[in-house]
Design an enzyme around this catalytic site. Sequence first.
Site, PDB file in Angstrom:
ATOM      1  N   CYS A 107      -3.823   6.044   9.684  1.00  0.00           N
ATOM      2  CA  CYS A 107      -2.881   5.444   8.732  1.00  0.00           C
ATOM      3  C   CYS A 107      -3.583   5.036   7.440  1.00  0.00           C
ATOM      4  CB  CYS A 107      -2.231   4.221   9.378  1.00  0.00           C
ATOM      5  SG  CYS A 107      -1.194   3.307   8.240  1.00  0.00           S
ATOM      6  N   CYS A 128       5.224   9.475   6.179  1.00  0.00           N
ATOM      7  CA  CYS A 128       4.759   8.502   7.166  1.00  0.00           C
ATOM      8  C   CYS A 128       3.244   8.427   7.198  1.00  0.00           C
ATOM      9  CB  CYS A 128       5.243   8.896   8.545  1.00  0.00           C
ATOM     10  SG  CYS A 128       6.986   8.624   8.752  1.00  0.00           S
ATOM     11  N   CYS A 160      12.744   3.025   3.396  1.00  0.00           N
ATOM     12  CA  CYS A 160      11.595   2.665   4.230  1.00  0.00           C
ATOM     13  C   CYS A 160      10.873   1.539   3.491  1.00  0.00           C
ATOM     14  CB  CYS A 160      10.692   3.886   4.406  1.00  0.00           C
ATOM     15  SG  CYS A 160       9.151   3.506   5.263  1.00  0.00           S
ATOM     16  N   GLU A 188       4.437  -0.511  -1.334  1.00  0.00           N
ATOM     17  CA  GLU A 188       5.218   0.687  -1.603  1.00  0.00           C
ATOM     18  C   GLU A 188       6.468   0.714  -0.734  1.00  0.00           C
ATOM     19  OE1 GLU A 188       2.306   3.813  -1.119  1.00  0.00           O
ATOM     20  OE2 GLU A 188       1.616   3.546  -3.168  1.00  0.00           O
ATOM     21  N   CYS A 226      -5.031   1.265  12.613  1.00  0.00           N
ATOM     22  CA  CYS A 226      -4.723   2.593  13.156  1.00  0.00           C
ATOM     23  C   CYS A 226      -5.497   3.639  12.354  1.00  0.00           C
ATOM     24  CB  CYS A 226      -3.227   2.846  13.091  1.00  0.00           C
ATOM     25  SG  CYS A 226      -2.282   1.566  13.939  1.00  0.00           S
ATOM     26  N   CYS A 264      -2.502  -4.163   5.959  1.00  0.00           N
ATOM     27  CA  CYS A 264      -2.180  -4.340   7.377  1.00  0.00           C
ATOM     28  C   CYS A 264      -3.421  -4.797   8.128  1.00  0.00           C
ATOM     29  CB  CYS A 264      -1.677  -3.030   7.971  1.00  0.00           C
ATOM     30  SG  CYS A 264      -1.081  -3.225   9.672  1.00  0.00           S
TER      31      CYS A 264
END
Length: 343
Positions: free
Chosen positions: A118, A336, A104, A91, A115, A111
Amino acid sequence: MKKDIRALSKDQLRTFFVENGDKAFRGNQVYEWLWNKSIHNFEDMTNISKSTREMLDAHFVINHIEVDSMQRSNDGTIKNAIKLHDGKIVESVLIPTETRTTACVSSQVGCSFDCKFCATARLKRMRNLNADEIYDQVVAIDKQSKHYHNRKLTNIVFMGMGEPLMNYNNVIKSIEKITSSEGLGMASRRITVSTSGVPKMIRKMADDQVKFNLAVSLHSAIDEVRTKIMPFNARFPLVELKEALEYWYAKTKRAITYEYVVWNGINDRKIDVDALVKYCKYVPCKVNLIEYNPIDDGEFQQASQNALNLYISNLEMHDISVTVRRSRGKDIDAACGQLANKS
Ligand code: SF4
């Protein structure tokens, strides 16, 4: 299997033409079509002869991304699901404000870091993006910016899916293309690479004398707290991060931006504030306090305004520049920490 022509540097393209009985200059022309004009078919290279285009087609493919779907927020933010040549999806987001339009972009599919706050972390890392896949996201968003907001893209942040420093070479190559006059010709100072803090790679960036800005997702300056929410902190504790950032500053003389979210019951105490103030003394920096957008499980909740005020007043009292960044595109899960291929 045919090779992706965009994996070749300009010099490699020039050599290819010489080895195939043509002029090196042909490599420059093809390179311009591939990067400056972002074409996806050899037949669109109108100043290249038909026989040369056929020869290229016999040797190479032009891998490219496609905007698979697009969602527009009522605040003007646009979230794109980007389909890569192998069908994987990442994305990227266009974020307009009054004065700037920011892209962004993602650097990895999923990933490898974990985290806890996230959404991307839940996808796990599948692969790194190639430089051209990162570059193409920027090109696609620049087109959207012109179409929907009548202006060119002004800024780029590597803050989408993935940890950019775990895909360092391709991120650097993509930035070279973005800033090159044969690419988009954007100024390096308009680009920010945001990392969760990989000390070795921060040192490497400093050694490489990169010209873009560095942001670090800090979220806590206390190891115990940070490791709970960002488990890789156990491997790269704050003292190592601090030393790497000092090295960065000594080499580049450029300040750091700390990205910081304040969560209810996690990092909203006075000792959390004091630890951040202390950490900010090590290297010239500013702090972005970012509004949090809950992902589904409810474990992480934005802290109260009082807690934010405590951070703001203490940072300001110590002459540390602080801004509060309201998140955009919340209604389409584009804010975010929300990128997780939900669309
Ligand atoms: S915050 Fe960044 S580094 Fe952490 S899991 Fe999400 S994408 Fe990865």
